[in-house]
Write an enzyme that holds these catalytic residues in place. Structure first.
Site, short mmCIF file in Angstrom:
data_model
loop_
_atom_site.label_atom_id
_atom_site.label_comp_id
_atom_site.label_asym_id
_atom_site.label_seq_id
_atom_site.Cartn_x
_atom_site.Cartn_y
_atom_site.Cartn_z
N SER A 127 0.83 -1.21 0.00
CA SER A 127 0.00 0.00 0.00
C SER A 127 0.87 1.26 0.00
O SER A 127 2.02 1.23 0.44
CB SER A 127 -0.90 0.02 1.24
OG SER A 127 -1.68 -1.15 1.32
N1 SAH Z 1 -0.32 -5.25 4.06
C1 SAH Z 1 0.38 -5.48 2.81
C2 SAH Z 1 -0.47 -5.08 1.62
C3 SAH Z 1 -0.87 -6.29 0.92
S1 SAH Z 1 -2.06 -6.14 -0.39
C4 SAH Z 1 1.73 -4.77 2.80
O1 SAH Z 1 2.01 -4.00 3.72
O2 SAH Z 1 2.53 -5.03 1.88
C5 SAH Z 1 -3.28 -7.27 0.19
C6 SAH Z 1 -2.83 -8.68 0.44
O3 SAH Z 1 -3.98 -9.44 0.82
C7 SAH Z 1 -2.24 -9.39 -0.78
O4 SAH Z 1 -0.95 -9.82 -0.46
C8 SAH Z 1 -3.18 -10.57 -0.98
O5 SAH Z 1 -2.52 -11.73 -1.43
C9 SAH Z 1 -3.76 -10.77 0.41
N2 SAH Z 1 -5.01 -11.54 0.44
C10 SAH Z 1 -6.01 -11.55 -0.46
N3 SAH Z 1 -6.98 -12.40 -0.08
C11 SAH Z 1 -6.58 -12.95 1.11
C12 SAH Z 1 -7.15 -13.91 1.99
N4 SAH Z 1 -8.32 -14.50 1.75
N5 SAH Z 1 -6.46 -14.24 3.11
C13 SAH Z 1 -5.25 -13.66 3.38
N6 SAH Z 1 -4.67 -12.74 2.56
C14 SAH Z 1 -5.33 -12.39 1.45
#
Ligand code: SAH
Length: 211
Positions: free
Chosen positions: A63
């Site tokens: 993000s």
């Molecule tokens: N917090 C992260 C941002 C990640 S973007 C950072 O600081 O880099 C959102 C993330 O949610 C992605 O990596 C995606 O793979 C994950 N995601 C999507 N669906 C999910 C689920 N059902 N359970 C766990 N993670 C999930």
């Protein structure tokens, strides 16, 4: 860290303060302490302190810093908190929370991203974050209830409501709520008298929860 990255980090922090995204000294100091370049692919390190989301692999993104600042402030982190994050991605959001809370459990759907988050956190010498590979759509009942829950992918209203059940009384949930690729609203819920009191902030764009 190179002094050039240090300078860019200070300019970004000044910008985030000026815009009102960074509010508390504790969150500001977490931004200063955690090197965002450690959570990016090598070729993107130079862009670590631009205020943009960036690709981290598997079609997912880290993000933008202002979004991490906003969500971290809304979570009102406290030193005694046990936190659940859904969507570890690069591990950066969990790393920002690490000096502000006691313990973080972060769930990541893609196994290769779960390994990436673990690697990034360990090279940043962070020891109070546990990365759990798997589907976080049902929360993490094994360790519930939590003081705080942060979701970094967009979730439908029903999942927001059901995650609320894993919050302690007085606990806070922060998540982008909306249909995948539709309108999403950054939403908070505070558990008061056993019920979730919700508040909507503004429209946002997050990758969708996988199910
Ligand atoms: N917090 C992260 C941002 C990640 S973007 C950072 O600081 O880099 C959102 C993330 O949610 C992605 O990596 C995606 O793979 C994950 N995601 C999507 N669906 C999910 C689920 N059902 N359970 C766990 N993670 C999930």
């Amino acid at each position: 860290m190179s002094s050039e990255l240090d300078q860019r980090k200070e300019s970004l922090i000044a910008h985030l303060k000026q815009e009102g995204y960074l509010k508390s000294p504790a969150v500001e100091s977490a931004f200063r302490r955690i090197p965002r370049e450690n959570f990016l692919p090598k070729e993107l390190e130079a862009s670590a302190y631009s205020d943009h989301p960036l690709p981290i692999g598997s079609g997912q993104t880290i993000s933008a810093p202002h979004m991490v600042a906003i969500m971290t402030e809304l979570l009102q982190p406290a030193k005694t908190d046990k936190v659940l994050e859904i969507g570890a991605g690069s591990g950066y959001q969990a790393a920002i929370l690490s000096p502000l809370v006691k313990k973080i459990f972060t769930i990541e759907f893609f196994p290769e991203l779960a390994s990436l988050a673990k690697r990034n956190l360990s090279r940043t010498k962070i020891t109070n974050v546990e990365v759990i590979p798997g589907d976080g759509s049902k929360g993490y009942p094994q360790k519930a209830p939590f003081d705080k829950i942060i979701v970094t992918c967009s979730i439908p209203q029903e999942i927001f409501n059901s995650l609320g059940k894993q919050l302690k009384e007085g606990g806070i949930l922060v998540a982008p709520v909306g249909e995948a690729y539709g309108i999403q609203m950054l939403t908070t819920g505070r558990k008061t008298g056993g019920k979730l009191k919700t508040r909507e902030y503004f429209g946002c764009v997050f990758v969708p929860l996988r199910t």
